[in-house]
Design an enzyme around this catalytic site. Structure first.
Site, PDB file in Angstrom:
ATOM      1  N   LYS A  53       0.831  -1.207   0.000  1.00 59.84           N
ATOM      2  CA  LYS A  53       0.000   0.000   0.000  1.00 59.84           C
ATOM      3  C   LYS A  53       0.868   1.262   0.000  1.00 59.84           C
ATOM      4  O   LYS A  53       2.054   1.204   0.353  1.00 59.84           O
ATOM      5  CB  LYS A  53      -0.939  -0.015   1.211  1.00 59.84           C
ATOM      6  CG  LYS A  53      -0.211  -0.075   2.536  1.00 59.84           C
ATOM      7  CD  LYS A  53      -1.148  -0.483   3.674  1.00 59.84           C
ATOM      8  CE  LYS A  53      -0.408  -0.426   5.002  1.00 59.84           C
ATOM      9  NZ  LYS A  53      -1.257  -0.884   6.110  1.00 59.84           N
ATOM     10  N   TYR A 272      14.267  30.232  10.067  1.00 62.87           N
ATOM     11  CA  TYR A 272      13.011  30.908  10.447  1.00 62.87           C
ATOM     12  C   TYR A 272      12.819  30.933  11.958  1.00 62.87           C
ATOM     13  O   TYR A 272      13.119  29.956  12.656  1.00 62.87           O
ATOM     14  CB  TYR A 272      11.818  30.152   9.848  1.00 62.87           C
ATOM     15  CG  TYR A 272      11.615  30.358   8.371  1.00 62.87           C
ATOM     16  CD1 TYR A 272      11.525  31.626   7.816  1.00 62.87           C
ATOM     17  CD2 TYR A 272      11.472  29.255   7.537  1.00 62.87           C
ATOM     18  CE1 TYR A 272      11.312  31.787   6.453  1.00 62.87           C
ATOM     19  CE2 TYR A 272      11.251  29.404   6.179  1.00 62.87           C
ATOM     20  CZ  TYR A 272      11.176  30.676   5.640  1.00 62.87           C
ATOM     21  OH  TYR A 272      10.958  30.837   4.303  1.00 62.87           O
ATOM     22  N   MET A 331      10.972  24.686   3.701  1.00 64.95           N
ATOM     23  CA  MET A 331      10.333  23.907   2.632  1.00 64.95           C
ATOM     24  C   MET A 331      11.348  23.149   1.776  1.00 64.95           C
ATOM     25  O   MET A 331      11.164  21.972   1.467  1.00 64.95           O
ATOM     26  CB  MET A 331       9.478  24.820   1.734  1.00 64.95           C
ATOM     27  CG  MET A 331       8.697  24.042   0.684  1.00 64.95           C
ATOM     28  SD  MET A 331       7.766  25.074  -0.456  1.00 64.95           S
ATOM     29  CE  MET A 331       6.532  25.778   0.614  1.00 64.95           C
TER      30      MET A 331
HETATM   31  C1  LIG Z   1      -0.383  -1.773   6.879  1.00 64.06           C
HETATM   32  C2  LIG Z   1      -0.956  -3.051   7.293  1.00 64.06           C
HETATM   33  C3  LIG Z   1      -0.132  -4.163   7.495  1.00 64.06           C
HETATM   34  C4  LIG Z   1       1.373  -4.080   7.511  1.00 64.06           C
HETATM   35  O1  LIG Z   1       1.729  -3.520   8.750  1.00 64.06           O
HETATM   36  P1  LIG Z   1       3.262  -3.275   9.200  1.00 64.06           P
HETATM   37  O2  LIG Z   1       3.126  -2.745  10.573  1.00 64.06           O
HETATM   38  O3  LIG Z   1       3.809  -2.266   8.261  1.00 64.06           O
HETATM   39  O4  LIG Z   1       3.961  -4.563   9.118  1.00 64.06           O
HETATM   40  C5  LIG Z   1      -0.746  -5.376   7.752  1.00 64.06           C
HETATM   41  N1  LIG Z   1      -2.086  -5.481   7.834  1.00 64.06           N
HETATM   42  C6  LIG Z   1      -2.910  -4.415   7.688  1.00 64.06           C
HETATM   43  C7  LIG Z   1      -4.375  -4.597   7.814  1.00 64.06           C
HETATM   44  C8  LIG Z   1      -2.379  -3.170   7.421  1.00 64.06           C
HETATM   45  O5  LIG Z   1      -3.185  -2.118   7.295  1.00 64.06           O
END
Ligand SMILES: *Cc1c(COP(=O)(O)O)cnc(C)c1O
Length: 391
Positions: A53, A272, A331
């Site tokens: 993801k 800043y 930035m």
């Molecule tokens: C993101 C996610 C993972 C992976 O989690 P990590 O902590 O990065 O290993 C596994 N299962 C679900 C449902 C997730 O959303």
């Protein structure tokens, strides 16, 4: 940056002359594959999925997917159906689970790309049922919420569904899953409680494969592994478990070009807000990196009221030494105090390591009051990206 890969095994994105870039990321796909294999080994008898993801935690979906597919992954998790569509060409025969599930309007995206929705609520179940009533049998997964109050049917709803005498025979999940809230803290009582609740749910769906463990869950041991594990962050080199040495290989090295080095006098201010006032005559390097590149403002050397636990800010690594960030991150630009490096060592054009093999990403994240997941998924689009191919 030390690596011995020959140039032919490196691909770059976007294409451009070496030397044009202000900042660069080096993504070690061999380390990625090695990390996945280590997590597969730690998963024992369970199969190990790849979690891709958010553009594969910011490192690039296609190179990550291609590498993990070659390493043997055939189960994949993404967050959204659009991410599933982007992944499909790289994993033609892989099973792609979509964690956000199916909502009204997204059905065709699933069917066209052979994506498996992870049903997250009773409303989503109704959407899925209506879609397959027209289309015919189709696989899905079922998420059960065991304590996080995020996605998933409640254990009660899941039980009712399992025992529903009029449950359509066509509704046959291929996987039942849940997600741990506190896996990074091995002694947290939530882990055992979620395990017990998940076991009860899997018993109700006898014969359906089960999955509970993210990276941290894999380290919690065999009880948590079930049939399929879902490690994400550890495969990308991050630290899954708090307070323990990180056994994973670093995958991402972020470096920024030093634009100039200047001398400044005791009592002068930097950046800043003039939050950093020099306590000695100093040599300061200005690097071409900033919060627009995901080098977060909360990494600033001073002036971050929200950061309570660490007072000093991040460090970079340059010419064999860790050098402190000074003043606020801006930035596009960040200051580093290089006074302790011998005069003349640091030159415009040099690259400073922001995180990588000499500067663990979880240490940098901690200095910013955040976690490595945030640094990786915030990287932005300005880096030149070099991918060292897995052998
Ligand atoms: C993101 C996610 C993972 C992976 O989690 P990590 O902590 O990065 O290993 C596994 N299962 C679900 C449902 C997730 O959303």
């Amino acid at each position: 940056m030390t690596n011995s890969a020959d140039a032919s095994s490196i691909s770059s994105f976007p294409a451009g002359q070496i030397g044009e870039e202000a900042a660069r990321l080096t993504v070690d796909l061999q380390a990625l594959a090695d990390n996945w294999r280590l997590m597969a080994k730690k998963s024992g008898k369970a199969r190990t999925a790849a979690v891709l993801k958010a553009d594969a935690y910011g490192i690039g979906l296609e190179p990550a997917a291609r590498t993990l597919y070659r390493a043997g992954a055939r189960d994949f998790f993404v967050a959204t159906p659009a991410e599933g569509r982007a992944l499909r060409p790289t994993a033609p025969d892989g099973r792609i689970f979509v964690l956000s599930g199916m909502w009204a309007g997204s059905e065709e995206l699933f069917f066209e790309n052979d994506l498996v929705p992870v049903v997250a609520s009773s409303e989503q179940l109704a959407v899925f049922m209506a879609a397959i009533a027209e289309r015919g049998d189709y696989p899905c997964a079922l998420q059960v919420d065991t304590g996080m109050n995020r996605l998933g049917l409640s254990p009660g709803e899941a039980l009712a569904l399992a025992n529903d005498p009029v449950r359509p025979a066509s509704f046959s999940p291929v996987l039942i899953l849940s997600h741990l809230a506190c896996g990074d803290d091995p002694l947290h009582p939530m882990n055992r409680m979620q395990l017990d609740r998940f076991r009860a749910a899997t018993r109700a769906f006898d014969g359906v494969e089960a999955s509970l463990a993210n990276s941290a869950g894999v380290f919690l041991g065999e009880d948590f592994h079930f049939d399929l594990t879902r490690p994400g962050i550890s495969v990308y080199g991050g630290a899954a478990v708090n307070g323990e040495p990180n056994p994973m290989k670093p995958v991402v090295t972020a470096e920024a070009r030093i634009l100039l080095v200047r001398e400044a006098k005791i009592g002068e201010a930097v950046s800043y807000g003039a939050t950093a006032v020099l306590s000695r005559d100093s040599r300061i390097a200005v690097a071409a990196i900033g919060y627009a590149d995901g080098y977060l403002r909360s990494l600033s050397g001073a002036g971050v009221p929200l950061r309570q636990t660490v007072s000093s800010g991040a460090k970079g690594y340059l010419h064999g030494r860790h050098v402190p960030l000074i003043g606020r991150v801006t930035m596009d630009l960040t200051h580093f105090d290089v006074t302790d490096l011998p005069a003349g060592t640091v030159r415009p054009g040099d690259f400073i390591e922001l995180f990588g093999p000499h500067m663990p990403i979880e240490t940098v994240a901690k200095a910013g009051g955040t976690i490595d997941y945030v640094l990786l998924t915030s990287l932005g689009t300005r880096y030149r990206r070099d991918y060292i191919e897995a052998r």
